[in-house]
Every structure is written in structure tokens, then in C-alpha cells.
Enzyme design. Sequence first.
Site, mmCIF file in Angstrom:
data_model
loop_
_atom_site.group_PDB
_atom_site.id
_atom_site.type_symbol
_atom_site.label_atom_id
_atom_site.label_comp_id
_atom_site.label_asym_id
_atom_site.label_seq_id
_atom_site.Cartn_x
_atom_site.Cartn_y
_atom_site.Cartn_z
ATOM 1 N N ARG A 1 0.838 -1.185 0.000
ATOM 2 C CA ARG A 1 0.000 0.000 0.000
ATOM 3 C C ARG A 1 0.885 1.252 0.000
ATOM 4 N NH1 ARG A 1 -5.392 -1.227 1.717
ATOM 5 N NH2 ARG A 1 -5.958 -3.029 0.474
ATOM 6 N N GLN B 1 -0.792 2.339 -6.148
ATOM 7 C CA GLN B 1 -2.246 2.462 -5.978
ATOM 8 C C GLN B 1 -3.018 1.965 -7.192
ATOM 9 O OE1 GLN B 1 -2.975 6.555 -4.906
ATOM 10 N NE2 GLN B 1 -2.679 6.161 -2.722
ATOM 11 N N ASP C 1 -3.379 -1.997 -7.359
ATOM 12 C CA ASP C 1 -3.885 -2.676 -6.165
ATOM 13 C C ASP C 1 -5.213 -3.383 -6.437
ATOM 14 O OD1 ASP C 1 -4.605 -3.491 -3.659
ATOM 15 O OD2 ASP C 1 -4.448 -1.523 -2.713
ATOM 16 N N SER D 1 -7.923 -3.191 -3.553
ATOM 17 C CA SER D 1 -8.718 -1.964 -3.490
ATOM 18 C C SER D 1 -9.814 -1.954 -4.547
ATOM 19 C CB SER D 1 -7.812 -0.739 -3.651
ATOM 20 O OG SER D 1 -7.004 -0.569 -2.516
ATOM 21 N N TYR E 1 -3.133 -1.748 6.607
ATOM 22 C CA TYR E 1 -4.001 -2.809 7.119
ATOM 23 C C TYR E 1 -4.116 -2.725 8.634
ATOM 24 C CZ TYR E 1 -3.435 -4.957 2.536
ATOM 25 O OH TYR E 1 -3.428 -5.197 1.192
#
Length: 378
Positions: free
Chosen positions: A121, A126, A129, A132, A229
Site C-alpha cells: 500500500r 495504488q 492494487d 482496493s 491494514y
Amino acid sequence: MKIAVVRETAPGETRVAATPETVKKFIGLGAEVAVETGSGESASISDADYEAAGASVSPRAKSLDGADLVLCIGGPDAGSLKGAKPGAILVGALDPFRRREKIDGYASAGLEALAMEWMPRITRAQSMDILSSQSNLAGYKAVVDGAATYGRAFPMMMTAAGTISAARVFVMGVGVAGLQAIATARRLGAQVSATDVRSATKEQIQSLGAKPIFVENVAGIEGEGSGGYATEMSEDYQKAQAELVSGHIAKQDMVITTALIPGRPAPRLISDAQLATMRPGSVVVDLAADAGGNVEGCVAGQNVVKHGVTIIGASNLARTLAADSSALFARNLFNFLSAFWDKEQNRPVLPDDDEIVKAIRLTHGGKVVNERLTGPAS
């Protein structure tokens, strides 16, 4: 450079790892793309769509023949990937902890396996991911499925016969899925509250127009975690949170739980006794069902009724939105591979010392190399 896209064979899997959009982009980089026949069927993508994008479409044996790179959603058995070149790269959601035997198989077969769900992360990752992108859709679908099961209206409704109060929705765990669940429930007109072990999420909850429900003045909260997380909570915090939740969920019409800890069973958030305090007809949607569930009595992939409350064991909800989840997953894969693409070599080059590569590389050179599976090097 030949890229092969395999058809998913896991029961209930509807997604595909490449779309005509990403096929065109890979071809634009100079790659050849071969798609297994019928790969996009469940995601409403025909073989003709792939061919129009410039890919060849053929049975698995031919599409894999000479492949340098294999794209997948869930990890297939190594034996089903015969024909790919020695040292070929396999990229997908490989579920390393729960599918360790497959990872060992990739190492034995000489494949370089990359687990996209272990993407760190960090800012530059981004757009790569998959957790996500897929969790965003799952959070949305959790509310939609919960609303379909809930036997009453969601928004406040004023009629000549009287007023119907807005449904009360409580979201437990405010990661990507939780935030989208809050936003979706709010759009449907519900009164929404939410909680998380990470204090930094308070502002995020409030920014979406929901009410934050947090334990205050309890030492030993360890929820911030690393890499975005949550981690396990202290015993004092667990006790205080249980008391707070017990008083709150009894007033709720719907509860959505999303708490996961990577590599560990899902934490228990709601007990059978707490379920019993909810009024009959209420709904609980457990997005952690595949990891054992946040709710006592949850069964993955099933709806269970206890004390008049329906527990939805939500199993990989992203795949119920196959076209959209495939499009996002495929873009995540392209964004990752294109970021490492070497134009001169016409292939992705994955440096051993790169933060992203170190995080997601599971096997290399015939061995399992990821420290999360092998332990720190001595």
C-alpha cells in the site's frame, strides 16, 4: 513477448484477467496476446471482442504454447500451464497462504509467480492494487444484496398513511470495502454509523456523512498496523469494543462487517449473543466469510437465519459484478506490468531490489522466495 490469458475454472469464478481494452494496450507495448477460448464469456466479453482488439483466440494448449507471461484471476494448478516457457511469469490473485501447495507447484515448474493481492500500500502502487479495486465493488454489492434481503425500505418515506423511518446501517471495518458500503448505504437514504480499530478513519467516516462509533480512552490499541491494514487489538480494547458494539447493534437494521487480517483468520466481531439482541428481520452481511467470518454462525456462500436475523456469508462479491470487476482487475495488471516494461527488451523487467517486486514475488529460479512464506533469511 507472448502474453497468454487463461480461462478461469474455479467454481463460481466469473472474471477474466484481460479485457479488449488491456489487450490493445499490451499490443501497443509490442506484445503478442493469446486468449484461451471462452475466457471472457462470464464477463460478457466474446471471443470476437478479443479478436477485434488484436488477440488470437484458441484452446488453452495453443494459447499457452511459448507464453512468456500468463495472466489469471485465481492461480491455476501448475500442471495446467504446460506449454508456457521455462521461467514464464504468472500474475494473478494467487492466495498464497491458503493455496501454499499451488505455490510450491509453481516453484517446481520453474514459474515466476507474482501475487497481486500482496501489492504494498504505497503511492506508486495504488493503480495496481487489486484488493482496493475489488473491495470497492464488494462494499457496494454488500449493501445492495443486504437491501434486497432486508424486508423494509431503506430511505425515510413520507406517505399519507404515515412515515417510514430510514433504515439504520452499521459498518464494522472502514477500509476500502467499508468506505464504499458507507457511501452506498448513504446514497440509498439509510442512517449510517461505522467503527474501526484505526482512529484515523474517524474523519473518513464523517466525510461520508456517517456517525463514527469508537471506543474512547482505552490504552493499548494496536489497530493502525502497517501498509494500511489493521492488526489485532489489545485485550482491553477488544473488551471495550465488545461492550460498545453490543449496545449499538441491537438498534441496527443492517450490519456490514469487513474486518480482515492478512494471513490470519478473520477476527470475530459479532457473537451469537449479540446477534440475538437484534430485532427479527435484521440483516448482517459478512464480507470476511471466506476467511472464517466476523460473525458467529456465518457460512461462506450461504444465507443463514439465526434469532430471526439473516447472516449473508458474502463470498467474493466482486465476481458477482463480472464485467466491472474484470475491467478493474485487468487494468490493475496492465498498470503493474507496464510500469516495469522495458521497451528495448520488449518485456517487463522486475528488479530484485524493487519494493513492489519484493512484496509480490512468490517464486523465482525454482524456489519459493517470499519471506512471508519462508520466514526471514538468516
